[in-house]
Design an enzyme around this catalytic site. Structure first.
Site, PDB file in Angstrom:
ATOM      1  N   CYS A   2       0.835  -1.223   0.156  1.00  0.00           N
ATOM      2  CA  CYS A   2       0.134   0.157   0.049  1.00  0.00           C
ATOM      3  C   CYS A   2       0.891   1.346  -0.012  1.00  0.00           C
ATOM      4  CB  CYS A   2      -0.992   0.014   1.173  1.00  0.00           C
ATOM      5  SG  CYS A   2      -1.784  -1.656   1.543  1.00  0.00           S
ATOM      6  N   ARG A  27       1.331   1.983  -6.155  1.00  0.00           N
ATOM      7  CA  ARG A  27       1.434   0.930  -4.922  1.00  0.00           C
ATOM      8  C   ARG A  27       0.124   0.123  -4.598  1.00  0.00           C
ATOM      9  NH1 ARG A  27       6.580   1.506  -2.250  1.00  0.00           N
ATOM     10  NH2 ARG A  27       5.608   0.356  -0.447  1.00  0.00           N
ATOM     11  N   TRP A  74      -3.621  -1.670  -1.443  1.00  0.00           N
ATOM     12  CA  TRP A  74      -3.580  -3.022  -2.210  1.00  0.00           C
ATOM     13  C   TRP A  74      -4.125  -4.085  -1.198  1.00  0.00           C
ATOM     14  CZ3 TRP A  74      -0.911  -7.754  -2.302  1.00  0.00           C
ATOM     15  CH2 TRP A  74      -1.142  -8.308  -3.331  1.00  0.00           C
ATOM     16  N   ASN A 100       1.153   0.083   6.183  1.00  0.00           N
ATOM     17  CA  ASN A 100       1.467  -0.830   5.044  1.00  0.00           C
ATOM     18  C   ASN A 100       2.237  -1.996   5.597  1.00  0.00           C
ATOM     19  OD1 ASN A 100       2.380  -1.906   2.476  1.00  0.00           O
ATOM     20  ND2 ASN A 100       4.077  -0.454   2.432  1.00  0.00           N
ATOM     21  N   GLY A 101       1.847  -3.369   4.964  1.00  0.00           N
ATOM     22  CA  GLY A 101       2.221  -4.403   5.730  1.00  0.00           C
ATOM     23  C   GLY A 101       1.194  -5.389   6.192  1.00  0.00           C
ATOM     24  N   GLU A 479      10.872 -12.524 -19.662  1.00  0.00           N
ATOM     25  CA  GLU A 479      10.299 -11.088 -19.550  1.00  0.00           C
ATOM     26  C   GLU A 479       9.384 -10.569 -20.519  1.00  0.00           C
ATOM     27  OE1 GLU A 479      10.261  -7.082 -17.910  1.00  0.00           O
ATOM     28  OE2 GLU A 479      10.529  -9.142 -17.014  1.00  0.00           O
ATOM     29  N   LYS A 483       5.742  -9.449 -19.447  1.00  0.00           N
ATOM     30  CA  LYS A 483       4.933  -8.041 -19.609  1.00  0.00           C
ATOM     31  C   LYS A 483       3.876  -8.175 -20.433  1.00  0.00           C
ATOM     32  CE  LYS A 483       7.791  -5.404 -17.834  1.00  0.00           C
ATOM     33  NZ  LYS A 483       7.714  -6.255 -16.974  1.00  0.00           N
ATOM     34  N   GLU A 486       1.010  -9.324 -18.005  1.00  0.00           N
ATOM     35  CA  GLU A 486       0.906  -8.551 -16.925  1.00  0.00           C
ATOM     36  C   GLU A 486      -0.142  -7.251 -17.465  1.00  0.00           C
ATOM     37  OE1 GLU A 486       4.533  -7.594 -13.874  1.00  0.00           O
ATOM     38  OE2 GLU A 486       4.836  -6.908 -16.058  1.00  0.00           O
ATOM     39  N   HIS A 502       9.470 -30.333 -26.343  1.00  0.00           N
ATOM     40  CA  HIS A 502       9.439 -31.035 -24.763  1.00  0.00           C
ATOM     41  C   HIS A 502       8.101 -30.746 -24.255  1.00  0.00           C
ATOM     42  CE1 HIS A 502      13.487 -32.804 -25.431  1.00  0.00           C
ATOM     43  NE2 HIS A 502      13.990 -31.596 -25.582  1.00  0.00           N
ATOM     44  N   LYS A 599       3.351  -2.019  -7.630  1.00  0.00           N
ATOM     45  CA  LYS A 599       4.671  -1.884  -8.039  1.00  0.00           C
ATOM     46  C   LYS A 599       5.627  -2.572  -7.096  1.00  0.00           C
ATOM     47  CE  LYS A 599       7.848   0.048 -10.640  1.00  0.00           C
ATOM     48  NZ  LYS A 599       8.082  -0.285 -11.991  1.00  0.00           N
TER      49      LYS A 599
END
Length: 604
Positions: A2, A27, A74, A100-101, A479, A483, A486, A502, A599
């Site tokens: 958050c 965030r 969040w 936050n946490g 990556e 992206k 996401e 495979h 983020k």
């Protein structure tokens, strides 16, 4: 994950609080709220949704006061509802808190408080904090000792900011979650990250775990939990406030993709000398790594892919190296001794899983180093050494410029480690450094000529998307897929080129575009693997230089300039970032705020 913002000082706090929330929305963006001293008590306004929704809801509600706290959420405990939004208050509305946490013992505390008559209105872990503070005040304590006692009762990770009705004071503490102080002429800020208040001040103090601060309009006191005074140094952040804005771009992600020439130039400035063929990493004298027997990289998400890039570069140079997911490190770490170097890669320097892996490595006796973007971050304080990537603020949730800057720095680090261990730099180091020095200009050219938008339009309605690469191209394929998934919410997977046959070939159809990354190393094998998918109907998009033979077999071509094989994948990555961006834009996705993501992941 958050975002916290708080301000105390002269003038109204509400505008700086709302500005801070907008700047911190990367965030968390499922609910938001503010609380201010209104002269007769604490006025709380909060709601589910984005900060813009909060602003609209308070347009007709006069909020005034020189002391205030704000929060953008969040969700971890409880869904995004008005009731679960922060700030939270005690049962009489005398104490307001943002957090936050994760409070791991919140259920026990809540049960104990409920037995004494405290009533709770949310499903969050945070709500126990204001009730706990108030319970100690009810027992006769003043606010400050009550705050300290409440913090001492908490187990888990937290950054907490609190205020009490009638007091021109902020109380704050941190343990395992970031919190930074901003200092201006007529007041003070507290925030989860510097961009929250960057347009007001660039003078900051980074708090450390165990710190408690008491702030009023006249000053700030730094102490430990027991009340002992401690010293914390002021620093000046060298970020331009305009860097935290979108400027002419519609989205932060597109802006930050286009900032990569600058961020890479900043990363290598003063650190390479192509003419002499030398690398100069400040703080790392020649011979720093000569006793290293093995290198372990730990990271999560995009930073893990950068770590894999660095690990591959070291292995190719003959140095034993492994890239490990930080969240698996506690259960699967290879053996460690005092000749092991553990490199933690984290953009924010606050990623909980990476910090835990770093602390575990330190406890086992390893040498530790962090590659990060944030001066004063927790990772830089936990690790023995820090290597800054100098990318500047990155606001978009989907990391772009920080990945390329991390990977570039890890290529330099890999070459320094190799030279220290073997006693000799790579024979073509001068050529590599010349290519690296030209990389910003090559990315500029790529951005000007890219056909990524038309490729995204052509294949934007596909069922699934595959990305393949070999060697250094493998981490870029991973990556690229990350992206894409996401920000488009479409299915995408990255594979080592040889792994297609495979298993993944069973999923290939004409509705499965395949993006193939060619780095100049074993490209013939990658072409063969791409052709195996192509013969089963998959359209192939080749990422390679214009005269590469892959252009003859591929259905589409996204051009990358000629460069050293150690860097070709990073140029291909820029094209893949653009493909993801334009595909998401065509689908109308909220590019800078993808669902369920934030983020900086500061919880495990």
């Amino acid at each position: 994950m958050c975002g916290i913002i708080a301000r105390v000082g002269d003038g109204s706090a509400i505008d700086p609080l709302l500005t801070g929330l907008e700047n911190l929305e990367y965030r968390g963006y499922d609910s938001a709220g503010v609380a201010v001293q209104n002269g007769s008590g604490i006025d709380v306004q909060k709601r589910s949704g984005k900060v813009a929704d909060l602003k609209r809801s308070i347009d007709d509600v006069p909020l005034e006061g020189a002391v205030g706290i704000g929060h953008t959420r969040w969700s971890t405990h409880g869904p995004p509802t008005d009731e679960n939004a922060h700030p939270h208050t005690d049962h009489v509305g005398d104490i307001a808190v943002v957090h936050n946490g994760i409070i791991e013992n919140h259920a026990t505390l809540k049960a104990e408080l409920a037995e004494t008559g405290h009533e709770f209105t949310s499903e969050t872990d945070t709500e126990v904090i204001p009730h706990l503070i108030q319970s100690f005040i009810d027992d006769g304590m003043d606010t400050e000792p009550a705050f300290r006692r409440a913090i001492d009762e908490l187990e888990g990770s937290y950054a907490v900011a609190a205020m009490r009705s009638g007091e021109h004071v902020l109380y704050a503490a941190r343990q395992g979650s970031p919190l930074v102080v901003g200092i201006e002429d007529d007041g003070f800020f507290l925030a989860s990250d510097v961009p929250a208040f960057l347009e007001y001040t660039d003078t900051v103090v980074y708090l450390e775990d165990g710190d408690v601060v008491i702030v009023d309009g006249n000053g700030i006191e730094y102490t430990d939990l027991a009340g002992n005074q401690i010293d914390r140094e002021r620093e000046t952040v060298e970020w331009d406030p305009e860097q935290a804005g979108k400027g002419e771009y519609e989205h932060f992600m597109l802006k930050e993709i286009h900032e990569q020439p600058t961020s890479i130039a900043q990363a290598i400035e003063g650190r390479i000398d192509p003419g002499r063929g030398s690398i100069d990493l400040e703080g790392f004298e020649p011979g720093t790594f000569e006793n290293v027997d093995a290198v372990q990289f730990v990271a999560c998400g995009t930073s893990y892919h950068a770590a894999l890039y660095g690990s591959t570069a070291l292995n190719q140079a003959g140095i034993s190296s492994t890239a490990l997911l930080a969240n698996e490190y506690s259960v699967s770490a290879p053996p460690i001794d005092d000749n092991t170097l553990v490199v933690a890669v984290t953009q924010s320097g606050e990623t909980a899983d990476t910090l835990n892996a770093l602390r575990s490595a330190d406890a086992a006796g390893a040498k530790t180093l962090t590659v990060t973007n944030v001066i004063g971050s927790t990772a830089s304080r936990v690790a023995d050494e820090t290597l800054l990537i100098r990318a500047g603020p990155e606001i978009g949730v989907a990391a772009t410029k920080t990945f390329s800057s991390q990977a570039v720095m890890l290529v330099l680090l890999a070459n320094r480690i190799t030279a220290d261990i073997t006693g000799e730099p790579r024979t073509d180091l001068r050529s590599l450094l010349e290519a690296l020095n030209s990389m910003p200009a090559r990315i500029e050219t790529l951005l000007e000529r890219s056909q990524a938008e038309s490729v995204a339009r052509r294949y934007g309605n596909s069922q699934s998307y595959f990305f393949i690469g070999r060697g250094l191209g493998y981490s870029v394929a991973l990556e690229g897929a990350l992206k894409f998934k996401e920000i488009t919410y479409e299915h995408a997977e990255g594979f080592a080129s040889g792994e297609l046959k495979h298993g993944p070939l069973a999923l290939v159809t004409p509705d499965t575009p395949l993006f193939a990354v060619f780095t100049g190393t074993e490209d013939e094998k990658t072409m063969k693997n791409a052709a195996e998918a192509q013969t089963r109907g998959s359209p192939v998009i080749a990422l390679c230089p214009p005269d590469h033979e892959a252009t003859e077999m591929a259905d589409e071509h996204l051009e990358i300039p000629e460069t050293d094989p150690a860097l070709a994948g990073l140029l291909a990555n820029v094209q893949l970032q653009l493909v993801s961006y334009y595909a998401a834009d065509q689908l109308g996705r909220p590019i800078d705020k993808p669902r369920n993501l934030a983020k900086s992941v500061t919880v495990e």
